[in-house]
Enzyme design. Structure first.
Site, PDB file in Angstrom:
ATOM      1  CG  HIS A 117      -0.934   7.041   1.729  1.00 10.26           C
ATOM      2  ND1 HIS A 117      -1.941   7.653   1.767  1.00 10.26           N
ATOM      3  CD2 HIS A 117      -0.595   6.489   3.054  1.00 10.26           C
ATOM      4  CE1 HIS A 117      -2.971   7.127   2.568  1.00 10.26           C
ATOM      5  NE2 HIS A 117      -1.833   6.184   3.072  1.00 10.26           N
ATOM      6  CG  ASP A 164     -14.562  15.709  -5.171  1.00 13.93           C
ATOM      7  OD1 ASP A 164     -15.909  16.403  -4.978  1.00 13.93           O
ATOM      8  OD2 ASP A 164     -14.005  16.329  -4.479  1.00 13.93           O
ATOM      9  NE  ARG A 208       3.163   5.428  11.587  1.00 13.38           N
ATOM     10  CZ  ARG A 208       2.081   6.124  12.499  1.00 13.38           C
ATOM     11  NH1 ARG A 208       2.798   7.186  13.020  1.00 13.38           N
ATOM     12  NH2 ARG A 208       1.153   5.939  12.471  1.00 13.38           N
ATOM     13  CE  LYS A 226      -2.544   1.780   3.849  1.00 13.58           C
ATOM     14  NZ  LYS A 226      -2.020   3.108   3.446  1.00 13.58           N
ATOM     15  CG  ASP A 256      -5.092   4.811   1.774  1.00 15.19           C
ATOM     16  OD1 ASP A 256      -5.913   4.634   1.792  1.00 15.19           O
ATOM     17  OD2 ASP A 256      -4.341   3.970   3.011  1.00 15.19           O
ATOM     18  CB  SER A 258      -7.252   2.807  12.745  1.00 16.42           C
ATOM     19  OG  SER A 258      -6.503   4.058  12.187  1.00 16.42           O
ATOM     20  CB  THR A 271     -14.153  15.614  -8.822  1.00 15.69           C
ATOM     21  OG1 THR A 271     -14.866  16.744  -9.089  1.00 15.69           O
ATOM     22  CG2 THR A 271     -12.537  15.783  -8.146  1.00 15.69           C
ATOM     23  CD  GLN A 280      -7.761   5.163  19.482  1.00 16.71           C
ATOM     24  OE1 GLN A 280      -9.303   5.522  19.888  1.00 16.71           O
ATOM     25  NE2 GLN A 280      -9.356   4.500  17.328  1.00 16.71           N
ATOM     26  CD1 TRP A 281      -1.114   0.938  14.573  1.00 16.82           C
ATOM     27  CD2 TRP A 281       0.152   1.893  16.004  1.00 16.82           C
ATOM     28  NE1 TRP A 281      -0.430   2.250  13.783  1.00 16.82           N
ATOM     29  CE2 TRP A 281       0.617   2.473  15.247  1.00 16.82           C
ATOM     30  CE3 TRP A 281       0.527   2.654  17.078  1.00 16.82           C
ATOM     31  CZ2 TRP A 281       0.960   3.725  14.578  1.00 16.82           C
ATOM     32  CZ3 TRP A 281       1.299   3.527  17.015  1.00 16.82           C
ATOM     33  CH2 TRP A 281       1.995   3.820  15.930  1.00 16.82           C
ATOM     34  CE  LYS A 313      -7.796   6.564   4.131  1.00 17.45           C
ATOM     35  NZ  LYS A 313      -6.509   5.793   3.742  1.00 17.45           N
TER      36      LYS A 313
HETATM   37  P1  BMP Z   1       0.751   2.321  11.055  1.00 16.45           P
HETATM   38  O1  BMP Z   1       0.487   1.242  10.750  1.00 16.45           O
HETATM   39  O2  BMP Z   1       1.844   3.151   9.947  1.00 16.45           O
HETATM   40  O3  BMP Z   1      -0.498   3.645  11.466  1.00 16.45           O
HETATM   41  O4  BMP Z   1      -0.370   2.453   9.231  1.00 16.45           O
HETATM   42  C1  BMP Z   1      -1.434   2.521   8.580  1.00 16.45           C
HETATM   43  C2  BMP Z   1      -1.723   2.759   7.320  1.00 16.45           C
HETATM   44  O5  BMP Z   1      -2.639   2.800   7.073  1.00 16.45           O
HETATM   45  C3  BMP Z   1      -1.393   4.692   6.873  1.00 16.45           C
HETATM   46  O6  BMP Z   1      -0.605   4.479   5.252  1.00 16.45           O
HETATM   47  C4  BMP Z   1      -2.761   5.163   6.695  1.00 16.45           C
HETATM   48  O7  BMP Z   1      -3.181   6.368   6.200  1.00 16.45           O
HETATM   49  C5  BMP Z   1      -3.976   3.566   7.019  1.00 16.45           C
HETATM   50  N1  BMP Z   1      -5.070   4.054   7.075  1.00 16.45           N
HETATM   51  C6  BMP Z   1      -5.891   3.752   8.778  1.00 16.45           C
HETATM   52  O8  BMP Z   1      -3.965   3.812   9.361  1.00 16.45           O
HETATM   53  N2  BMP Z   1      -6.256   3.773   9.323  1.00 16.45           N
HETATM   54  C7  BMP Z   1      -7.579   4.252   8.683  1.00 16.45           C
HETATM   55  O9  BMP Z   1      -8.460   3.929   8.693  1.00 16.45           O
HETATM   56  C8  BMP Z   1      -7.265   3.654   7.149  1.00 16.45           C
HETATM   57  C9  BMP Z   1      -6.096   3.666   6.855  1.00 16.45           C
HETATM   58  O10 BMP Z   1      -6.357   3.559   5.435  1.00 16.45           O
END
Ligand code: BMP
Length: 264
Positions: A63, A97, A235, A61, A92, A155, A101, A215-216, A94
């Site tokens: 951007h 619009d 990350r 993925k 990604d 998330s 567009t 949030q992880w 997103k």
């Molecule tokens: P990270 O694990 O470093 O937080 O990365 C998460 C990736 O997923 C990022 O590229 C972010 O743009 C994407 N993302 C997210 O974190 N939460 C969402 O709800 C939707 C996402 O696309």
């Protein structure tokens, strides 16, 4: 536990999306349900990571709009790596619009529809601004684009997708257009149709949040409890000093969670 999870074999038989057929075949072949989010900002850094990570993931993925030296040569190299190492290219973007567009953005300076296998779209703009536009691209063999992932839940802390019936309405758009909507971006399984794949970001095995709203949670929560299919990790891998070691750790943990029941 994974009680009630539809096996990959059953999914494969159910899905009408060529993209999902490809994804499921990669998953089985590579024993991986991992998507690596490479949020690096230069093409050199990205391509170096893709070369190393490609064999272990089902999708990469990016951007496109954060890459400072984006070029056609970059996407050509990315496509070549995807074809050789067998992964899906996921931009990604997103979209959110009007249909017109969105169309212009898909063909604009980044030419996203030409090199991305799949892109994300919000649902907020409504079904008529999403489905006909993406269908036109996906059904046209001149474009590589072959599916879209609908953002059903984010998330992030305080996300407005949690409000009222937003997610339910998004799910309805997907359920009724499963030939092009091949998956959700979601935190938890939300559709009764098991041919739609659930891709979930917000996964990190060593940290709970960053300072800007992310949030992880762990893999077990994301896969076994919340019943997602594909883990999107960023990350946790890309900021590590030993990214490929971490990548292998996420890949193994996620695959074990997904296949637990099937193997019991
Ligand atoms: P990270 O694990 O470093 O937080 O990365 C998460 C990736 O997923 C990022 O590229 C972010 O743009 C994407 N993302 C997210 O974190 N939460 C969402 O709800 C939707 C996402 O696309």
């Amino acid at each position: 536990t994974n009680a009630g999870r539809t096996s990959l074999q059953e999914r494969e038989a159910l899905t009408t999306s060529p993209l999902n057929h490809k994804i499921i075949s990669f998953m089985k072949k590579k024993s991986s349900n991992l998507c690596l989010a490479i949020d690096y900002t230069t093409t050199e850094q990205i391509l170096q990571m893709v070369e190393k990570a490609g064999p272990f993931v089902v999708a990469i993925k990016v951007h496109s709009d954060i890459i400072t030296d984006f070029s056609e040569s970059f996407t050509q190299q990315l496509v070549q790596l995807a074809n050789n190492l067998e992964f899906i290219i996921f931009d990604d973007r997103k979209f959110a619009d009007t249909g017109n567009t969105t169309k212009l953005q898909l063909t604009g300076p980044f030419k996203i529809a030409e090199w991305a296998d799949v892109v994300t779209t919000h649902a907020v703009q409504g079904v008529d601004s999403i489905v006909p536009v993406f269908r036109e691209f996906i059904n046209n063999p001149a474009y590589r684009l072959s599916g879209v992932l609908l953002i059903a839940q984010l998330s992030t802390k305080g996300s407005l997708t949690n409000i009222h019936e937003y997610t339910k309405k998004a799910v309805q758009i997907a359920d009724e257009n499963r030939d092009i909507v091949s998956g959700f971006i979601t935190q938890t399984r939300i559709s009764e149709f098991s041919d739609i794949l659930n891709w979930t970001p917000g996964v990190n095995l060593d940290a709970k949040n960053d300072s800007t709203g992310q949030q992880w949670r762990g893999v077990e929560q994301a896969i076994e409890i919340q019943q997602n299919d594909i883990v999107i990790v960023g990350r946790g891998v890309t900021s590590s000093k030993e990214p490929i070691q971490q990548l292998k750790r996420y890949r193994q943990t996620a695959w074990e969670s997904l296949t637990k029941e099937e193997n019991e």
